[in-house]
Write an enzyme that holds these catalytic residues in place. Structure first.
Site, mmCIF file in Angstrom:
data_model
loop_
_atom_site.group_PDB
_atom_site.id
_atom_site.type_symbol
_atom_site.label_atom_id
_atom_site.label_comp_id
_atom_site.label_asym_id
_atom_site.label_seq_id
_atom_site.Cartn_x
_atom_site.Cartn_y
_atom_site.Cartn_z
ATOM 1 N N ARG A 45 0.869 -1.185 0.000
ATOM 2 C CA ARG A 45 0.000 0.000 0.000
ATOM 3 C C ARG A 45 0.896 1.222 0.000
ATOM 4 O O ARG A 45 2.112 1.126 0.097
ATOM 5 C CB ARG A 45 -1.016 -0.006 1.157
ATOM 6 C CG ARG A 45 -0.664 -0.666 2.439
ATOM 7 C CD ARG A 45 0.442 -0.031 3.232
ATOM 8 N NE ARG A 45 0.224 1.380 3.423
ATOM 9 C CZ ARG A 45 1.164 2.255 3.727
ATOM 10 N NH1 ARG A 45 2.434 1.873 3.853
ATOM 11 N NH2 ARG A 45 0.915 3.530 3.890
ATOM 12 N N ALA A 47 0.766 5.194 -2.112
ATOM 13 C CA ALA A 47 0.556 5.528 -3.520
ATOM 14 C C ALA A 47 1.733 5.157 -4.439
ATOM 15 O O ALA A 47 1.534 4.479 -5.458
ATOM 16 C CB ALA A 47 0.205 7.012 -3.642
ATOM 17 N N GLN A 197 -1.726 2.237 10.076
ATOM 18 C CA GLN A 197 -0.453 2.336 9.364
ATOM 19 C C GLN A 197 0.605 3.065 10.196
ATOM 20 O O GLN A 197 1.797 2.798 10.069
ATOM 21 C CB GLN A 197 -0.638 3.092 8.034
ATOM 22 C CG GLN A 197 -1.405 2.342 6.966
ATOM 23 C CD GLN A 197 -2.878 2.657 6.985
ATOM 24 O OE1 GLN A 197 -3.454 2.998 8.023
ATOM 25 N NE2 GLN A 197 -3.530 2.544 5.843
ATOM 26 N N ASP A 238 -1.892 10.946 -1.770
ATOM 27 C CA ASP A 238 -2.308 9.962 -2.778
ATOM 28 C C ASP A 238 -2.643 10.616 -4.112
ATOM 29 O O ASP A 238 -2.612 9.973 -5.155
ATOM 30 C CB ASP A 238 -3.524 9.172 -2.286
ATOM 31 C CG ASP A 238 -3.066 8.020 -1.431
ATOM 32 O OD1 ASP A 238 -2.622 8.274 -0.293
ATOM 33 O OD2 ASP A 238 -3.082 6.872 -1.922
ATOM 34 N N ASN A 248 -5.166 12.393 1.118
ATOM 35 C CA ASN A 248 -4.249 11.515 1.857
ATOM 36 C C ASN A 248 -5.102 10.733 2.855
ATOM 37 O O ASN A 248 -6.321 10.934 2.955
ATOM 38 C CB ASN A 248 -3.156 12.335 2.546
ATOM 39 C CG ASN A 248 -2.020 11.452 3.061
ATOM 40 O OD1 ASN A 248 -1.502 10.603 2.328
ATOM 41 N ND2 ASN A 248 -1.632 11.611 4.314
ATOM 42 N N LYS A 249 -4.452 9.864 3.580
ATOM 43 C CA LYS A 249 -5.146 8.993 4.532
ATOM 44 C C LYS A 249 -6.146 9.764 5.399
ATOM 45 O O LYS A 249 -5.854 10.862 5.870
ATOM 46 C CB LYS A 249 -4.088 8.312 5.404
ATOM 47 C CG LYS A 249 -4.591 7.355 6.446
ATOM 48 C CD LYS A 249 -5.536 6.292 5.909
ATOM 49 C CE LYS A 249 -4.977 5.535 4.724
ATOM 50 N NZ LYS A 249 -5.997 4.727 4.027
HETATM 51 O O1 MRU Z 1 -4.441 3.246 2.343
HETATM 52 P P1 MRU Z 1 -2.966 3.431 2.221
HETATM 53 O O2 MRU Z 1 -2.186 2.813 3.342
HETATM 54 O O3 MRU Z 1 -2.450 3.010 0.872
HETATM 55 O O4 MRU Z 1 -2.766 5.002 2.341
HETATM 56 C C1 MRU Z 1 -1.476 5.516 2.244
HETATM 57 C C2 MRU Z 1 -1.401 6.976 2.447
HETATM 58 O O5 MRU Z 1 -2.371 7.645 2.680
HETATM 59 C C3 MRU Z 1 -0.046 7.595 2.246
HETATM 60 O O6 MRU Z 1 0.114 8.710 3.073
HETATM 61 C C4 MRU Z 1 0.103 8.025 0.777
HETATM 62 O O7 MRU Z 1 -0.204 6.987 -0.084
HETATM 63 C C5 MRU Z 1 1.472 8.513 0.499
HETATM 64 S S1 MRU Z 1 2.641 7.202 0.521
HETATM 65 C C6 MRU Z 1 4.159 7.821 0.156
#
Ligand code: MRU
Length: 349
Positions: A45, A47, A197, A238, A248-249
């Site tokens: 996971r 991006a 995460q 993302d 973002n998350k």
């Molecule tokens: O659902 P996820 O774990 O894929 O979400 C990840 C995030 O929100 C990260 O902050 C984002 O992808 C940037 S990763 C460098």
């Protein structure tokens, strides 16, 4: 360096992020369908890691094909790309990577390439994306590291680290670089409900690097800011829209508002592959809704009453007005982002 994903002669090897930090185990995807499953289930996971995984998935699909030429392979290629593109809707890096593979394949098709050439060329493109991703993280890390204070607390949300990229990380790359520059940084990692995460992945990878880290529950950030324990916030993205709004998350938006209220700089670090100038504002960013089970259960144990309503959007959108700077491998962008993003895009071409 942590090996988030690696190409092997048998397929793609992923560290299983659903099992960290208690178990360090690996999953081998030997078909493109398995790569898609690994992305959906969040074994991999983040991006940039999702984008490069999909590119390798396309290459894997070509290697497993019985087609004799680019021409023969074309319908299968479309099917592979569609399956991988259907995995996670918010991370634009996924679509960026697949589009890049499509452009390479279009040239192979136009030149009437034999299948061996198709396979070699698609795999070489995926390898190039992998190497470029690590290089981009290191460069943005150096730009962003210089923005962090000489000492103090830095809050991050989710995991935008080595585990979310091919290595080094975006937000955590900025922190790593600041530490390499001799700064005394103490990281506060939001646990990041519901998938944790921050508690599981950010804490694990920063501890492996010996960077002082404290995990906090998501609802503790305001209180720590009020107490003067946080001097900067740095998060990943993302998808960044043309006006600087970014997804973002889930929970990132809360942190951005809190940072503004407390006069704390709020940085977003992301590679150029996360910028989506075709989407005008954050309103146009598709937000993934994930299974209610991620909220109702933890570790197989039910937390909520049977039948209660559940909402589980995986991302939120932070308006550009809360962002002190966007840190990319091309440089540090400041508001107004519509102009600075456009300028930086033109400079790089
Ligand atoms: O659902 P996820 O774990 O894929 O979400 C990840 C995030 O929100 C990260 O902050 C984002 O992808 C940037 S990763 C460098």
């Amino acid at each position: 360096m942590i090996s988030t994903l690696a190409w092997t002669p048998d397929g793609i090897r992923f560290i299983n992020q659903t099992k960290l930090p208690l178990e360090e185990t690996y999953v081998l995807a030997t078909t493109y369908e398995q790569v898609a499953d690994v992305i959906v289930s969040m074994v991999v996971r983040g991006a940039p890691a999702i984008g490069v995984s999909a590119a390798y998935g396309v290459a894997l699909g070509a290697l497993r094909s019985n087609a004799a030429s680019a021409q023969d392979f074309a319908p299968e290629f479309e099917k592979i790309c569609a399956r991988l593109a259907g995995t996670r809707p918010t991370a634009v890096n996924l679509f960026w990577a697949i589009d890049r593979m499509k452009r390479v394949f279009a040239d192979l098709l136009a030149s009437g390439s034999a299948m061996a050439r198709v396979q070699d060329t698609l795999l070489a493109e995926a390898h190039a994306m992998y190497d470029e991703d690590i290089a981009a993280c290191k460069t943005m890390g150096a730009f962003g590291g210089a923005l962090l204070p000489q000492s103090g607390g830095v809050l991050t949300h989710c995991n935008a680290g080595a585990l979310a990229t091919c290595g080094y990380g975006t937000a955590l790359g900025v922190i790593r670089s600041a530490v390499e520059q001799g700064k005394q940084i103490h990281v506060f990692a939001d646990e990041t409900r519901p998938f944790l995460q921050g508690a599981r992945l950010t804490a694990w990878e920063l501890m492996a690097d010996g960077i002082p880290t404290t995990v906090i529950c998501d609802n503790m950030a305001a209180s720590l800011m009020q107490a003067g324990r946080i001097q900067a916030v740095v998060v990943g993205a993302d998808r960044i829209a043309a006006n600087g709004d970014f997804a973002n998350k889930i929970g990132t938006y809360n942190v951005a508002i809190l940072a503004k209220e407390h006069g704390i700089p709020f940085y977003c670090a992301a590679p150029w592959s996360t910028i989506d100038t075709a989407t005008a504002t954050g309103e146009g960013i598709p937000i993934e809704e994930r299974s209610p089970v991620e909220v109702t259960h933890h570790g197989g144990k039910q937390l909520t009453p049977h039948g209660v309503g559940i909402c589980n959007p995986a991302f939120d959108v932070t308006p550009a007005k809360y962002v002190t700077a966007i840190i990319t491998e091309r440089g540090v962008l400041r508001a107004p982002y519509t102009e600075s993003l456009k300028q930086m895009e033109m400079v790089a071409v």
